[in-house]
Design a protein around this motif. Structure first.
Motif, short mmCIF file in Angstrom:
data_model
loop_
_atom_site.label_atom_id
_atom_site.label_comp_id
_atom_site.label_asym_id
_atom_site.label_seq_id
_atom_site.Cartn_x
_atom_site.Cartn_y
_atom_site.Cartn_z
N THR A 309 32.95 -3.04 75.76
CA THR A 309 33.68 -2.00 75.03
C THR A 309 35.14 -2.45 74.89
OG1 THR A 309 34.34 -0.87 77.06
CG2 THR A 309 32.23 -0.22 76.07
N ALA A 310 35.90 -1.69 74.14
CA ALA A 310 37.34 -1.99 74.03
C ALA A 310 38.00 -1.92 75.41
CB ALA A 310 38.00 -1.01 73.07
N ARG A 311 37.56 -0.98 76.24
CA ARG A 311 38.12 -0.88 77.60
C ARG A 311 37.75 -2.10 78.44
NH1 ARG A 311 37.02 5.36 79.65
NH2 ARG A 311 38.37 6.42 78.14
N GLY A 312 36.52 -2.56 78.27
CA GLY A 312 36.10 -3.74 79.02
C GLY A 312 36.90 -4.97 78.64
N ARG A 313 37.15 -5.12 77.35
CA ARG A 313 37.96 -6.25 76.89
C ARG A 313 39.38 -6.14 77.45
NH1 ARG A 313 37.42 -9.48 72.05
NH2 ARG A 313 39.42 -10.46 71.52
N LYS A 314 39.92 -4.93 77.41
CA LYS A 314 41.27 -4.73 77.93
C LYS A 314 41.34 -5.01 79.43
CE LYS A 314 44.98 -1.32 78.32
NZ LYS A 314 45.41 0.08 78.02
N LEU A 315 40.30 -4.60 80.17
CA LEU A 315 40.30 -4.82 81.61
C LEU A 315 40.35 -6.31 81.94
CD1 LEU A 315 40.06 -3.66 84.49
CD2 LEU A 315 37.56 -3.74 84.20
N LEU A 316 39.61 -7.13 81.18
CA LEU A 316 39.62 -8.56 81.43
C LEU A 316 40.96 -9.20 81.06
CD1 LEU A 316 36.04 -9.56 80.26
CD2 LEU A 316 36.96 -9.86 82.56
N LEU A 317 41.49 -8.83 79.92
CA LEU A 317 42.72 -9.47 79.44
C LEU A 317 43.98 -8.87 80.04
CD1 LEU A 317 41.73 -9.93 75.69
CD2 LEU A 317 41.79 -11.68 77.49
N HIS A 318 43.89 -7.61 80.49
CA HIS A 318 45.05 -6.94 81.10
C HIS A 318 44.55 -6.18 82.33
CE1 HIS A 318 47.30 -7.92 77.47
NE2 HIS A 318 46.29 -7.44 76.77
N PRO A 319 44.27 -6.88 83.42
CA PRO A 319 43.62 -6.28 84.59
C PRO A 319 44.42 -5.14 85.20
CG PRO A 319 43.66 -8.68 84.74
CD PRO A 319 44.55 -8.32 83.60
N ASN A 320 43.69 -4.13 85.69
CA ASN A 320 44.36 -3.08 86.45
C ASN A 320 44.76 -3.63 87.81
OD1 ASN A 320 42.04 -3.01 88.13
ND2 ASN A 320 41.09 -1.38 86.90
N ALA A 321 45.41 -2.79 88.63
CA ALA A 321 46.03 -3.28 89.86
C ALA A 321 45.01 -3.91 90.81
CB ALA A 321 46.78 -2.14 90.55
N ARG A 322 43.87 -3.24 91.01
CA ARG A 322 42.88 -3.78 91.95
C ARG A 322 42.28 -5.08 91.45
NH1 ARG A 322 41.72 1.82 92.84
NH2 ARG A 322 40.18 1.82 91.16
N PHE A 323 41.98 -5.12 90.16
CA PHE A 323 41.40 -6.33 89.59
C PHE A 323 42.41 -7.47 89.63
CE2 PHE A 323 39.10 -8.08 85.55
CZ PHE A 323 38.42 -8.99 86.32
N ALA A 324 43.66 -7.17 89.29
CA ALA A 324 44.70 -8.20 89.30
C ALA A 324 44.90 -8.77 90.70
CB ALA A 324 46.01 -7.62 88.77
N ALA A 325 44.86 -7.91 91.71
CA ALA A 325 45.04 -8.40 93.09
C ALA A 325 43.88 -9.31 93.49
CB ALA A 325 45.13 -7.21 94.04
N ALA A 326 42.66 -8.94 93.09
CA ALA A 326 41.50 -9.78 93.41
C ALA A 326 41.57 -11.12 92.69
CB ALA A 326 40.22 -9.04 93.04
N LEU A 327 42.00 -11.11 91.44
CA LEU A 327 42.13 -12.36 90.70
C LEU A 327 43.23 -13.24 91.27
CD1 LEU A 327 41.69 -11.03 87.04
CD2 LEU A 327 40.07 -12.45 88.34
N ARG A 328 44.30 -12.63 91.76
CA ARG A 328 45.36 -13.42 92.39
C ARG A 328 44.82 -14.18 93.59
NH1 ARG A 328 48.79 -9.06 91.13
NH2 ARG A 328 48.48 -8.11 93.18
N GLU A 329 43.95 -13.52 94.35
CA GLU A 329 43.36 -14.20 95.50
C GLU A 329 42.50 -15.37 95.06
OE1 GLU A 329 41.83 -12.55 99.64
OE2 GLU A 329 40.53 -11.91 97.97
N ALA A 330 41.69 -15.17 94.02
CA ALA A 330 40.86 -16.26 93.51
C ALA A 330 41.70 -17.40 92.98
CB ALA A 330 39.93 -15.73 92.42
N ASP A 331 42.80 -17.06 92.33
CA ASP A 331 43.64 -18.08 91.70
C ASP A 331 44.63 -18.72 92.67
OD1 ASP A 331 42.32 -17.54 89.38
OD2 ASP A 331 43.95 -16.42 88.44
#
Length: 410
Positions: A309-331
């Motif tokens: 969905t549009a929200r799903g695309r936005k979540l991947l390209l502009h992560p919310n706080a929890r997602f961004a924190a998890a991606l920072r750990e991976a990266d």
């Protein structure tokens, strides 16, 4: 990020291994007996160097460092989950049939799997999975290959691209292997040479960082050689999945896996219908480690555009706080200062883990004053025509030669 692969019914877990999973561990306090060996099962034996060479050559590995025959074993052992709670995992141990009593060790992390039967210790006929460990063992190393949590003899869904559990599963397999080897009158030396392909590239870096930080009183890092990793998921890999640079259907698969795995661990969206388009809201059930790769691919759209969905695309390209924190750990796998040799291996034109990941990792190390060579291994499309998988076939023999050279100089 290995291609989603077909595993035959003949590769199901043994009854003994399945019975060992999840039994005594639940009663233990958190973190107790990590790396304790619960079960061991012989898998296969290749008595001679000639047998090993024939096996590896048929799989496309072009062996150049073989010296010994090899025995393969499945180890089931205690470890912890993403919350530090006791659980069990399995992994492959490959040992040289001859050679010295004291063995240096290679830990090799495998690429992406969606199906628990698609893991090194339960797929003995899949030389793409077992070939790296066999290569290193034939060169004279003890070689371990963790299945990771939820795969192999593990239970539950797999926490994909979760560096902390990749690290803990890898470290605890080393401990279990040390026990197993001692039972047979041999010993693992302290030095651990870490390598891995795709998802396993991050696992190798995570393990080496943990060993540098003193995570185990015995083992210490010796060298690190990741292959074709997604080291910059947020800055590089996710944006690339929306472009032709990543094979469209595989891009959809990886992003669906990322969203479902991270939602389980980090609660990054409210409901699947918020992020997945109608007809694809069952991704969590699809990526639960019980569906073989071809089944998963068949249930996905042709590209990421039909998945979200549009929200799903936005979540991947502009992560919310929890997602961004998890991606920072991976990266963060390239955001440390190793004191041992590191080489990054890649194939140009990788259609899954795009080459900008390697560039980003190399730059991150350079910013910390560490010069890390990026080794172009060329292109091999013999594995289903895919550059990404070919990078493992090309890199593993070169890494075995490099590790052997380093070990010989110590």
């Amino acid at each position: 990020m290995r291609k989603l692969r077909r595993i035959s019914a003949a590769l199901l877990l043994t009854a003994v291994a399945a019975a060992a999973v999840g039994t005594p561990a639940a009663a233990a306090p958190p973190g107790a007996d990590r790396g304790a060996l619960l079960a061991r099962h012989p898998i296969a034996t290749y008595d001679s160097r000639a047998e090993v060479d024939s096996l590896l050559t048929a799989a496309g590995f072009h062996p150049t460092t073989s010296r010994y025959g090899v025995s393969l074993h499945q180890l089931v052992y205690r470890t912890v989950d993403g919350h530090g709670r006791p659980t069990t995992a399995s992994g492959l141990l490959a040992l040289p049939r001859d050679g010295g009593r004291h063995l240096r060790t290679v830990s090799f992390g495998h690429g992406t799997s969606v199906y628990r039967g698609d893991a090194p210790s339960v797929a003995p006929d899949d030389t793409f999975l077992t070939g790296p460990a066999i290569t290193f063992a034939s060169a004279g190393f003890a070689a371990v290959a963790p299945d990771y949590l939820g795969l192999g003899a593990g239970t539950g869904p797999h926490p994909w691209m979760d560096v902390p559990t990749e690290t803990s599963a890898s470290l605890d397999l080393l401990r279990a292997a040390r026990t197993f080897v001692a039972e047979r009158g041999r010993a693992l030396d302290r030095e651990v040479y870490a390598a891995g392909f795709s998802q396993g590239a991050s696992a190798a870096l995570g393990l080496s960082r943990a060993l540098r930080d003193g995570a185990d009183p015995w083992f210490r890092p010796a060298a690190v050689a990741p292959i074709s990793g997604a080291y910059a998921m947020r800055r590089v890999e996710i944006p690339a999945a929306f472009t032709p640079e990543v094979t469209p259907r595989l891009g959809a698969a990886y992003m669906a896996y990322l969203l479902t795995a991270y939602d389980r661990s980090h609660d990054i969206y409210r409901d699947p219908s918020d992020v997945f388009a109608p007809g694809y809201t069952g991704m969590g059930e699809l990526f639960d480690a019980s569906h073989p790769g071809p089944e998963v691919l068949a249930a996905l759209p042709d590209s990421i555009d039909g998945l979200l969905t549009a929200r799903g695309r936005k979540l991947l390209l502009h992560p919310n706080a929890r997602f961004a924190a998890a991606l920072r750990e991976a990266d963060s796998v390239c955001e440390w200062t190793p004191a041992v040799p590191v080489r990054l291996y890649f194939s140009p034109g990788d259609e899954q883990a795009v080459n900008a990941n390697t560039t980003a990792c190399r730059s991150s190390f350079a910013a910390r004053g560490v010069r890390v060579p990026a080794v172009d291994v060329g292109v091999d499309r013999s594995y289903s025509g895919l550059v990404h998988e070919g990078s493992e076939l090309l890199a593993v023999p070169r890494i075995a030669a490099w590790f052997s050279q380093l070990a010989g100089s110590r």
